[in-house]
Design a protein around this motif. Structure first.
Motif, PDB file in Angstrom:
ATOM      1  N   UNK A   1      41.608  85.514  68.409  1.00  0.00           N
ATOM      2  CA  UNK A   1      41.368  87.110  67.424  1.00  0.00           C
ATOM      3  C   UNK A   1      41.783  85.939  66.136  1.00  0.00           C
ATOM      4  N   UNK A   2      41.769  84.335  65.096  1.00  0.00           N
ATOM      5  CA  UNK A   2      41.325  83.890  64.512  1.00  0.00           C
ATOM      6  C   UNK A   2      40.764  83.152  64.727  1.00  0.00           C
ATOM      7  N   UNK A   3      39.584  83.282  65.646  1.00  0.00           N
ATOM      8  CA  UNK A   3      38.421  82.572  66.032  1.00  0.00           C
ATOM      9  C   UNK A   3      37.902  83.712  65.695  1.00  0.00           C
ATOM     10  N   UNK A   4      37.396  84.480  65.609  1.00  0.00           N
ATOM     11  CA  UNK A   4      36.907  86.389  65.387  1.00  0.00           C
ATOM     12  C   UNK A   4      36.901  86.416  64.133  1.00  0.00           C
ATOM     13  N   UNK A   5      37.838  86.366  63.183  1.00  0.00           N
ATOM     14  CA  UNK A   5      38.221  87.012  62.164  1.00  0.00           C
ATOM     15  C   UNK A   5      37.633  85.902  60.600  1.00  0.00           C
ATOM     16  N   UNK A   6      37.618  84.282  61.171  1.00  0.00           N
ATOM     17  CA  UNK A   6      36.491  83.469  60.897  1.00  0.00           C
ATOM     18  C   UNK A   6      35.567  83.737  61.051  1.00  0.00           C
ATOM     19  N   UNK A   7      35.520  83.617  62.770  1.00  0.00           N
ATOM     20  CA  UNK A   7      33.601  83.605  62.624  1.00  0.00           C
ATOM     21  C   UNK A   7      32.902  84.624  61.979  1.00  0.00           C
ATOM     22  N   UNK A   8      33.517  86.186  61.696  1.00  0.00           N
ATOM     23  CA  UNK A   8      33.273  87.154  61.197  1.00  0.00           C
ATOM     24  C   UNK A   8      32.144  87.661  60.179  1.00  0.00           C
ATOM     25  N   UNK A   9      32.959  87.173  58.895  1.00  0.00           N
ATOM     26  CA  UNK A   9      32.322  87.002  57.362  1.00  0.00           C
ATOM     27  C   UNK A   9      30.731  85.630  57.527  1.00  0.00           C
ATOM     28  N   UNK A  10      31.291  84.338  58.719  1.00  0.00           N
ATOM     29  CA  UNK A  10      30.194  83.125  58.628  1.00  0.00           C
ATOM     30  C   UNK A  10      28.761  83.961  59.620  1.00  0.00           C
ATOM     31  N   UNK A  11      29.387  84.872  60.402  1.00  0.00           N
ATOM     32  CA  UNK A  11      28.105  85.007  61.141  1.00  0.00           C
ATOM     33  C   UNK A  11      27.584  86.535  60.551  1.00  0.00           C
TER      34      UNK A  11
ATOM     35  N   UNK B   1      26.944  86.835  57.377  1.00  0.00           N
ATOM     36  CA  UNK B   1      26.376  85.667  55.914  1.00  0.00           C
ATOM     37  C   UNK B   1      25.351  85.326  56.422  1.00  0.00           C
ATOM     38  N   UNK B   2      25.150  84.715  57.022  1.00  0.00           N
ATOM     39  CA  UNK B   2      24.293  83.475  58.184  1.00  0.00           C
ATOM     40  C   UNK B   2      23.078  83.751  58.625  1.00  0.00           C
TER      41      UNK B   2
ATOM     42  N   UNK C   1      28.350  90.283  49.673  1.00  0.00           N
ATOM     43  CA  UNK C   1      27.143  89.509  49.406  1.00  0.00           C
ATOM     44  C   UNK C   1      27.596  88.541  50.309  1.00  0.00           C
ATOM     45  N   UNK C   2      26.310  87.154  49.591  1.00  0.00           N
ATOM     46  CA  UNK C   2      26.229  86.166  50.545  1.00  0.00           C
ATOM     47  C   UNK C   2      27.722  85.556  50.014  1.00  0.00           C
ATOM     48  N   UNK C   3      28.305  85.114  48.742  1.00  0.00           N
ATOM     49  CA  UNK C   3      29.189  84.767  47.564  1.00  0.00           C
ATOM     50  C   UNK C   3      30.942  85.464  48.667  1.00  0.00           C
ATOM     51  N   UNK C   4      30.586  86.412  48.194  1.00  0.00           N
ATOM     52  CA  UNK C   4      32.266  86.707  48.564  1.00  0.00           C
ATOM     53  C   UNK C   4      32.124  87.113  50.517  1.00  0.00           C
ATOM     54  N   UNK C   5      31.232  86.789  50.642  1.00  0.00           N
ATOM     55  CA  UNK C   5      31.929  86.891  52.240  1.00  0.00           C
ATOM     56  C   UNK C   5      32.239  84.948  52.675  1.00  0.00           C
ATOM     57  N   UNK C   6      31.430  84.245  51.681  1.00  0.00           N
ATOM     58  CA  UNK C   6      31.734  82.658  52.004  1.00  0.00           C
ATOM     59  C   UNK C   6      33.108  82.290  51.319  1.00  0.00           C
ATOM     60  N   UNK C   7      33.691  83.262  49.957  1.00  0.00           N
ATOM     61  CA  UNK C   7      34.753  82.738  49.454  1.00  0.00           C
ATOM     62  C   UNK C   7      35.947  83.417  50.598  1.00  0.00           C
ATOM     63  N   UNK C   8      35.501  84.657  51.630  1.00  0.00           N
ATOM     64  CA  UNK C   8      36.517  84.934  52.453  1.00  0.00           C
ATOM     65  C   UNK C   8      36.761  84.216  53.439  1.00  0.00           C
TER      66      UNK C   8
ATOM     67  N   UNK D   1      31.763  77.222  48.477  1.00  0.00           N
ATOM     68  CA  UNK D   1      31.933  77.770  49.883  1.00  0.00           C
ATOM     69  C   UNK D   1      30.872  78.327  50.695  1.00  0.00           C
ATOM     70  N   UNK D   2      29.584  78.494  49.940  1.00  0.00           N
ATOM     71  CA  UNK D   2      28.066  79.152  51.014  1.00  0.00           C
ATOM     72  C   UNK D   2      27.683  78.611  52.194  1.00  0.00           C
ATOM     73  N   UNK D   3      27.523  76.942  50.871  1.00  0.00           N
ATOM     74  CA  UNK D   3      26.942  75.566  51.995  1.00  0.00           C
ATOM     75  C   UNK D   3      27.955  75.343  52.922  1.00  0.00           C
ATOM     76  N   UNK D   4      29.287  75.392  53.016  1.00  0.00           N
ATOM     77  CA  UNK D   4      30.606  75.441  53.935  1.00  0.00           C
ATOM     78  C   UNK D   4      29.862  76.334  54.980  1.00  0.00           C
ATOM     79  N   UNK D   5      29.919  77.568  54.896  1.00  0.00           N
ATOM     80  CA  UNK D   5      29.712  78.933  55.866  1.00  0.00           C
ATOM     81  C   UNK D   5      28.099  78.592  56.623  1.00  0.00           C
ATOM     82  N   UNK D   6      27.503  77.969  55.818  1.00  0.00           N
ATOM     83  CA  UNK D   6      26.777  78.447  56.243  1.00  0.00           C
ATOM     84  C   UNK D   6      25.905  76.981  57.141  1.00  0.00           C
ATOM     85  N   UNK D   7      26.751  76.362  57.543  1.00  0.00           N
ATOM     86  CA  UNK D   7      27.071  75.207  58.203  1.00  0.00           C
ATOM     87  C   UNK D   7      27.237  75.411  59.001  1.00  0.00           C
TER      88      UNK D   7
END
Ligand code: MFK
Length: 558
Positions: free
Chosen positions: A369-379, A381-382, A425-432, A494-500
């Protein structure tokens, strides 16, 4: 008549899709796939040879708002394109929502549902949008304790009968904000019979022809801010088709998604039902956002695939400098990069889909559950960023033809450009992503996923790829560690982090699939894709420099 260039041809979008078919072979039991292959092939044929040509032929037929009838009566009728009139029946008949919750399919329902919708999106005139919202609304209602609403709406949203099927809207955005909804001005009051009535203005009400909508409003005695908002359900139309205390001010004049009727509306004492709590509306609607964000990613990879397929086919037909484009080394490099990028994004997206299917069907341990919560915004925006870049390259790969509307290609780019904007947006999701990391206690679930994916890989050809995944994962951990005490550096980067994180996970998934496909299908193509994706790079981490950012963003020298 001189030379006439042959147009690109779209083949059956299922049979022609090596990446989707190979993935389905790996994740689905053979019998489940065998039971559905015929229908996937039939659907891929319709997507390529019926709906897509219809969409191209009818590209000028956009929705039209008719505010008044001939005698001045307010009617707020929205005329839809022919395909949009037919689309709800297609969605119901093919189970584009129902498949995801088919009891018999259990965790395999989600992969199959999203496979169909991935085939549908670029031939659907963006009907994928209301389908995404319908799927999200379903989740919110099912998770609520509101038995009356569940009994009323859920069977409709899940129906395979076109006469019963309902689609849902999601009306969150107001003039005060799309990303920050805390300033929402829509007020909810209870009338003398205790029924909730909503008044206010919604600024981006997509699929305004929907049968139901979920929306946020502030019960009048609630405090300001996001916590004071509550989640409501409403049915916008009466049985005669007229809107129920709702005025459509106008349809949005958008860059793309032009077949999708998105409206500015006013609610004036519109009857609505409270879904659950009379506060915490953002928390209540979040499950809907997480579902639609996954849909967004599926649509992103689907658009990449469509653009790439057309570009590849065109390159076989277009001869320049005495050689088909497809045989020219530089063009091959360009298409190969796009293919590798697409494959990485595909596996990233469908990994999240598979995880969602497992969680919804019993594997609801904290780690998943935690993994899906984390990767949903990552997936989300990327893939959205990757798709907009890819579609721009696709247009360019056609030269001037790609810039002309009647090829349908500009529309594909414009429709893709919405993906990094709506649903965060990409930035809002990166902050998420930063918020999610705090909520779930850090990186550990993501690191475990990376380790689990790469540990079994033994092909020597993938050694460099696996090394790169591990180095990139370590870089992510170190980057966070170094900034964990700074108030501004983490969000600024955060944007670079999420993309990476997205690209690193994508590379790990490509490596996993490459090993399987090479050993099981004796197909080296995913291997090539993994190695090329690795060269395109994962690491997008940045050293943020606040003084530079402040000065250059404002361009003021102080
Ligand atoms: C084709 C595919 C797509 C089709 C869809 C097309 C439809 C287009 C129509 C739209 O565009 S609808 C509008 C979409 N709008 C957004 O996506 C809003 C973007 N903004 C955000 O996501 C902001 O981050 C957010 C509004 C959520 C921030 O609001 P707040 O007030 O700062 O909320 P906060 O404090 O982050 O979260 C409030 C609660 O919700 C917290 O729970 P608690 O109350 O228990 O502390 C959060 O944990 C929870 N929450 C927020 N986001 C969550 C979440 N929980 C789970 N998952 C999330 N993603």
């Amino acid at each position: 008549m001189g030379f006439i260039q042959t147009a690109p041809v779209l083949a059956n979008t299922y049979l022609d899709d090596r990446v989707l078919r190979s993935w389905l072979r790996r994740v689905l039991p053979a019998q489940v796939l065998a039971d559905h292959e015929g229908r996937l092939g039939e659907f891929g044929e319709l997507a390529a040879n019926e709906w897509y040509p219809q969409q191209l032929a009818q590209r000028h037929l956009e929705p039209r708002h008719v505010p008044f009838d001939a005698f001045g009566q307010r009617i707020d009728h929205v005329e839809l394109s022919p395909f949009w009139r037919e689309a709800p029946a297609i969605a119901a008949k093919w189970g584009l929502i129902a498949l995801g919750q088919d009891d018999w399919l259990a965790q395999h329902g989600r992969p199959l549902q999203f496979a169909f919708n991935y085939l549908f999106h670029p031939s659907s005139e963006l009907f994928s949008c209301p389908l995404a919202m319908t799927d999200g609304a379903l989740k919110v209602l099912q998770d609520s304790d509101n038995k009356a609403l569940i009994d009323r709406a859920v069977p409709r949203l899940l129906s395979r009968d076109p006469k019963q099927f309902w689609i849902s809207g999601q009306w969150m955005t107001e003039t005060s904000g799309g990303s920050d909804v805390s300033g929402s001005e829509t007020i909810a009051r209870q009338d003398e019979r205790g029924r909730w009535r909503l008044s206010g203005r919604k600024w981006f009400a997509s699929a305004i022809t929907s049968d139901i909508a979920l929306l946020l409003a502030r019960p009048e005695k609630n405090p300001a801010g996001a916590d004071g908002l509550a989640l409501f359900y409403l049915e916008p139309r009466k049985s005669d088709g007229r809107l129920r205390n709702i005025t459509i001010d106008r349809l949005k004049d958008k860059l793309g998604t032009r077949k999708l009727p998105t409206a500015e509306i006013h609610l004036d004492n519109t009857p609505a039902e409270l879904v659950g709590d009379s506060k915490h509306g953002v928390r209540a609607i979040a499950p809907m956002l997480n579902v639609t964000r996954l849909w967004n990613a599926v649509c992103a990879v689907s658009a990449m695939r469509r653009g790439l397929t057309l570009a590849r086919d065109y390159a076989t037909r277009r001869v320049v400098f005495a050689q088909p484009l497809i045989d020219q080394p530089l063009h091959q490099e360009t298409l190969a990069d796009l293919q590798a990028e697409f494959e990485g994004m595909f596996h990233l997206t469908f990994y999240a889909v598979e995880l969602m299917g497992r969680i919804e069907n019993g594997q609801h341990d904290d780690a998943s559950v935690h993994l899906l919560r984390l990767i949903t915004p990552i997936v989300k925006l990327t893939t959205a960023k990757s798709a907009t870049h890819a579609l721009s390259e696709v247009i360019e790969s056609f030269g001037g033809a790609g810039y002309c509307e009647d090829t349908g290609l500009p529309g594909l780019l414009r429709d893709t450009q919405v993906l990094p904007i709506w649903e965060g947006t990409t930035n809002v999701l990166a902050l998420d992503v930063i918020k999610a990391l705090k909520q779930i206690g850090g990186l550990q679930h993501w690191l475990t996923a990376i380790r689990t994916l790469t540990s079994p890989i033994t092909l020597p050809e993938l050694e460099g790829v696996v090394k790169q995944v591990r180095e990139s994962a370590t870089a992510v951990a170190e980057w966070i560690q170094k900034r964990s005490r700074s108030r501004d550096e983490l969000p600024a980067g955060a944007r670079g982090l999420a993309m990476t994180m997205g690209r690193t996970l994508a590379l790990a998934l490509l490596a996993q699939h490459a090993e399987w496909s090479f050993r099981t299908e004796h197909d080296p193509r995913t291997l090539h894709a993994a190695r090329r994706f690795a060269r395109l790079g994962c690491n997008r981490l940045t050293d943020t420099v606040a003084i530079e950012a402040r000065t250059l963003s404002s361009d003021i020298y102080a």
